[in-house]
Design a protein around this motif. Structure first.
Motif, PDB file in Angstrom:
ATOM      1  N   SER A  24       0.819  -1.214   0.000  1.00  0.00           N
ATOM      2  CA  SER A  24       0.000   0.000   0.000  1.00  0.00           C
ATOM      3  C   SER A  24       0.855   1.267   0.000  1.00  0.00           C
ATOM      4  O   SER A  24       0.335   2.362  -0.171  1.00  0.00           O
ATOM      5  CB  SER A  24      -0.911   0.029   1.227  1.00  0.00           C
ATOM      6  OG  SER A  24      -0.156   0.247   2.413  1.00  0.00           O
ATOM      7  N   PRO A 121      -5.988  -8.400  13.369  1.00  0.00           N
ATOM      8  CA  PRO A 121      -6.131  -8.544  11.922  1.00  0.00           C
ATOM      9  C   PRO A 121      -6.153 -10.039  11.576  1.00  0.00           C
ATOM     10  O   PRO A 121      -6.145 -10.884  12.471  1.00  0.00           O
ATOM     11  CB  PRO A 121      -4.864  -7.880  11.389  1.00  0.00           C
ATOM     12  CG  PRO A 121      -3.847  -8.135  12.467  1.00  0.00           C
ATOM     13  CD  PRO A 121      -4.591  -8.217  13.779  1.00  0.00           C
ATOM     14  N   LYS A 129      -6.649  -7.375   2.306  1.00  0.00           N
ATOM     15  CA  LYS A 129      -8.046  -7.748   2.526  1.00  0.00           C
ATOM     16  C   LYS A 129      -8.298  -8.222   3.956  1.00  0.00           C
ATOM     17  O   LYS A 129      -9.209  -9.021   4.200  1.00  0.00           O
ATOM     18  CB  LYS A 129      -8.464  -8.840   1.537  1.00  0.00           C
ATOM     19  CG  LYS A 129      -8.402  -8.435   0.069  1.00  0.00           C
ATOM     20  CD  LYS A 129      -9.379  -7.321  -0.257  1.00  0.00           C
ATOM     21  CE  LYS A 129      -9.338  -6.951  -1.741  1.00  0.00           C
ATOM     22  NZ  LYS A 129     -10.248  -5.827  -2.045  1.00  0.00           N
ATOM     23  N   THR A 132     -10.023  -6.411  10.381  1.00  0.00           N
ATOM     24  CA  THR A 132      -9.295  -6.106  11.608  1.00  0.00           C
ATOM     25  C   THR A 132     -10.209  -5.504  12.664  1.00  0.00           C
ATOM     26  O   THR A 132     -10.933  -4.543  12.397  1.00  0.00           O
ATOM     27  CB  THR A 132      -8.149  -5.105  11.317  1.00  0.00           C
ATOM     28  OG1 THR A 132      -7.269  -5.663  10.342  1.00  0.00           O
ATOM     29  CG2 THR A 132      -7.365  -4.789  12.586  1.00  0.00           C
ATOM     30  N   GLU A 146      -6.769   6.788  15.999  1.00  0.00           N
ATOM     31  CA  GLU A 146      -6.953   7.177  14.603  1.00  0.00           C
ATOM     32  C   GLU A 146      -5.705   6.893  13.779  1.00  0.00           C
ATOM     33  O   GLU A 146      -5.787   6.466  12.619  1.00  0.00           O
ATOM     34  CB  GLU A 146      -7.317   8.660  14.517  1.00  0.00           C
ATOM     35  CG  GLU A 146      -7.755   9.119  13.133  1.00  0.00           C
ATOM     36  CD  GLU A 146      -8.964   8.378  12.602  1.00  0.00           C
ATOM     37  OE1 GLU A 146      -9.017   8.155  11.373  1.00  0.00           O
ATOM     38  OE2 GLU A 146      -9.855   8.003  13.404  1.00  0.00           O
ATOM     39  N   LYS A 149      -5.614   3.185  13.233  1.00  0.00           N
ATOM     40  CA  LYS A 149      -6.696   2.838  12.310  1.00  0.00           C
ATOM     41  C   LYS A 149      -6.305   3.183  10.872  1.00  0.00           C
ATOM     42  O   LYS A 149      -6.530   2.399   9.942  1.00  0.00           O
ATOM     43  CB  LYS A 149      -7.970   3.579  12.705  1.00  0.00           C
ATOM     44  CG  LYS A 149      -9.181   3.240  11.834  1.00  0.00           C
ATOM     45  CD  LYS A 149     -10.412   4.023  12.292  1.00  0.00           C
ATOM     46  CE  LYS A 149     -11.609   3.744  11.402  1.00  0.00           C
ATOM     47  NZ  LYS A 149     -12.800   4.522  11.795  1.00  0.00           N
ATOM     48  N   GLU A 150      -5.732   4.357  10.691  1.00  0.00           N
ATOM     49  CA  GLU A 150      -5.292   4.780   9.358  1.00  0.00           C
ATOM     50  C   GLU A 150      -4.272   3.804   8.781  1.00  0.00           C
ATOM     51  O   GLU A 150      -4.304   3.477   7.596  1.00  0.00           O
ATOM     52  CB  GLU A 150      -4.682   6.182   9.434  1.00  0.00           C
ATOM     53  CG  GLU A 150      -4.233   6.732   8.091  1.00  0.00           C
ATOM     54  CD  GLU A 150      -3.558   8.090   8.210  1.00  0.00           C
ATOM     55  OE1 GLU A 150      -3.127   8.631   7.172  1.00  0.00           O
ATOM     56  OE2 GLU A 150      -3.452   8.614   9.337  1.00  0.00           O
ATOM     57  N   PHE A 152      -3.941   0.539   9.548  1.00  0.00           N
ATOM     58  CA  PHE A 152      -4.522  -0.769   9.247  1.00  0.00           C
ATOM     59  C   PHE A 152      -5.590  -0.711   8.162  1.00  0.00           C
ATOM     60  O   PHE A 152      -5.897  -1.746   7.555  1.00  0.00           O
ATOM     61  CB  PHE A 152      -5.053  -1.413  10.528  1.00  0.00           C
ATOM     62  CG  PHE A 152      -3.977  -2.098  11.316  1.00  0.00           C
ATOM     63  CD1 PHE A 152      -3.758  -3.456  11.191  1.00  0.00           C
ATOM     64  CD2 PHE A 152      -3.151  -1.377  12.157  1.00  0.00           C
ATOM     65  CE1 PHE A 152      -2.744  -4.092  11.891  1.00  0.00           C
ATOM     66  CE2 PHE A 152      -2.133  -1.992  12.872  1.00  0.00           C
ATOM     67  CZ  PHE A 152      -1.924  -3.361  12.735  1.00  0.00           C
ATOM     68  N   GLN A 153      -6.130   0.458   7.895  1.00  0.00           N
ATOM     69  CA  GLN A 153      -7.075   0.572   6.794  1.00  0.00           C
ATOM     70  C   GLN A 153      -6.398   0.389   5.442  1.00  0.00           C
ATOM     71  O   GLN A 153      -7.082   0.117   4.451  1.00  0.00           O
ATOM     72  CB  GLN A 153      -7.793   1.931   6.838  1.00  0.00           C
ATOM     73  CG  GLN A 153      -8.923   1.984   7.849  1.00  0.00           C
ATOM     74  CD  GLN A 153      -9.573   3.353   7.929  1.00  0.00           C
ATOM     75  OE1 GLN A 153      -8.933   4.373   7.705  1.00  0.00           O
ATOM     76  NE2 GLN A 153     -10.851   3.382   8.261  1.00  0.00           N
ATOM     77  N   THR A 154      -5.088   0.491   5.413  1.00  0.00           N
ATOM     78  CA  THR A 154      -4.374   0.263   4.160  1.00  0.00           C
ATOM     79  C   THR A 154      -4.284  -1.223   3.834  1.00  0.00           C
ATOM     80  O   THR A 154      -3.923  -1.591   2.712  1.00  0.00           O
ATOM     81  CB  THR A 154      -2.948   0.846   4.207  1.00  0.00           C
ATOM     82  OG1 THR A 154      -2.165   0.124   5.173  1.00  0.00           O
ATOM     83  CG2 THR A 154      -2.961   2.315   4.561  1.00  0.00           C
ATOM     84  N   THR A 157     -10.352  -3.746   5.985  1.00  0.00           N
ATOM     85  CA  THR A 157     -11.359  -3.006   6.737  1.00  0.00           C
ATOM     86  C   THR A 157     -11.034  -3.057   8.231  1.00  0.00           C
ATOM     87  O   THR A 157     -10.388  -3.991   8.710  1.00  0.00           O
ATOM     88  CB  THR A 157     -12.764  -3.580   6.504  1.00  0.00           C
ATOM     89  OG1 THR A 157     -12.794  -4.944   6.954  1.00  0.00           O
ATOM     90  CG2 THR A 157     -13.134  -3.527   5.029  1.00  0.00           C
ATOM     91  N   VAL A 158     -11.502  -2.044   8.966  1.00  0.00           N
ATOM     92  CA  VAL A 158     -11.239  -1.939  10.400  1.00  0.00           C
ATOM     93  C   VAL A 158     -12.554  -1.693  11.135  1.00  0.00           C
ATOM     94  O   VAL A 158     -13.326  -0.813  10.753  1.00  0.00           O
ATOM     95  CB  VAL A 158     -10.256  -0.793  10.715  1.00  0.00           C
ATOM     96  CG1 VAL A 158     -10.088  -0.634  12.223  1.00  0.00           C
ATOM     97  CG2 VAL A 158      -8.901  -1.054  10.061  1.00  0.00           C
TER      98      VAL A 158
END
Length: 280
Positions: A24, A121, A129, A132, A146, A149-150, A152-154, A157-158
């Motif tokens: 990512s 995760p 994919k 998490t 945050e 979260k940012e 792991f969103q790469t 989904t979180v």
């Protein structure tokens, strides 16, 4: 600002996350450093494959890290954290991937008011994919949450849960979930062989069936039960197959499988708490 990550533990989960972060471009390999308990061979493999740095020295490991990702086995939590304690500071964000281990237990082991975010995760992180689950500890702020979260969103989904105890359920459902799906695919491949399909054709058909079904579940407002019934014609082939699954109580087995995995997560957390008490 460039984020720097230190991984403590070098198993399959650590590698899956690294692969996802690097793909990512959220993290550059040169800004990742990794250590493990004893396997130099494993560290060399990861260094050669991804271009990450490796070290055996806790001070070097943590010197410029923003995120410190704990991916050691839960049973190794106390011994794995001990050498890090002198070099951990409040500017570090600890990200724990240890199943069942609470943020409070980690803070107690460290003995410092350090922000800890607990995440669960799964290995699908390697292909971006992951599903998490995430919860913050007592000393983590919404800004810390945050930031993690940012990150792991790469890789998928979180879902942020307010009650950290819910992460046991996330572990049993989504953390272990890929293994359940792979187990199902193993059975489908064996069945394909027994009914005369060659391996290559069977794999293509099985994978597309899984992908198509998942996409239908994601895009359709209909419940899984409704979608299942729409495929099932009275007296047809699907009904015959489903009756056999029902005869063997497959749905009940899957439900029990998830419950047992959830309870095991709770047991691991309790074992760590007992381990800590015995060492004090």
């Amino acid at each position: 600002m460039t984020k720097k990550v230190a991984f403590i533990g070098a198993g399959s989960m650590a590698e899956a996350m690294m692969a996802g972060f690097f793909h990512s471009q959220m993290i550059e390999p040169r800004h990742a450093i990794i250590s493990n308990r004893s396997s130099d061979e494993r560290l060399t493999f990861l260094q050669d494959k991804y271009g990450v740095r490796t070290t055996r020295y806790p001070q070097a490991l943590l010197a410029d890290a923003d995120f410190v990702v704990l991916t050691m086995k839960p049973k190794d939590a106390v011994s794995g954290l001990a050498p890090l304690i002198p070099y951990l500071h409040e500017h570090h964000i600890l990200v724990s991937v240890m199943a069942g281990v609470s943020t409070a237990s980690i803070v107690d082991v460290i003995g410092k008011k350090i922000p800890v975010i607990r995440v669960m995760p799964n290995t699908s992180a390697a292909v971006g994919k992951s599903a998490t689950g995430m919860a913050k500890g007592a000393y983590a702020t919404p800004q810390h949450l945050e930031a993690v979260k940012e990150l792991f969103q790469t890789i998928g989904t979180v879902a942020v849960v307010d009650d950290e105890e819910q992460l046991h359920a996330v572990t049993g459902l989504a953390g272990s979930g890929p293994a359940y799906i792979y187990y199902l695919v193993e059975a489908m491949e064996k069945a394909a062989s027994e009914i005369g399909l060659n391996r290559e054709d069977a794999k293509e058909l099985i994978l597309q069936t899984l992908i198509g079904s998942a996409q239908m579940l994601k895009n359709s407002p209909k419940a899984p039960e409704t979608l299942r019934k729409e495929v099932t014609s009275p007296g047809g082939t699907t009904e015959a197959g489903l009756k056999e699954l029902q005869k063997h109580q497959c749905q009940e087995a899957f439900i029990q499988c998830i419950k047992v995995a959830t309870n095991r997560s709770k047991e691991l957390g309790e074992a760590l708490r007992n381990q800590m008490l015995n060492q004090t």
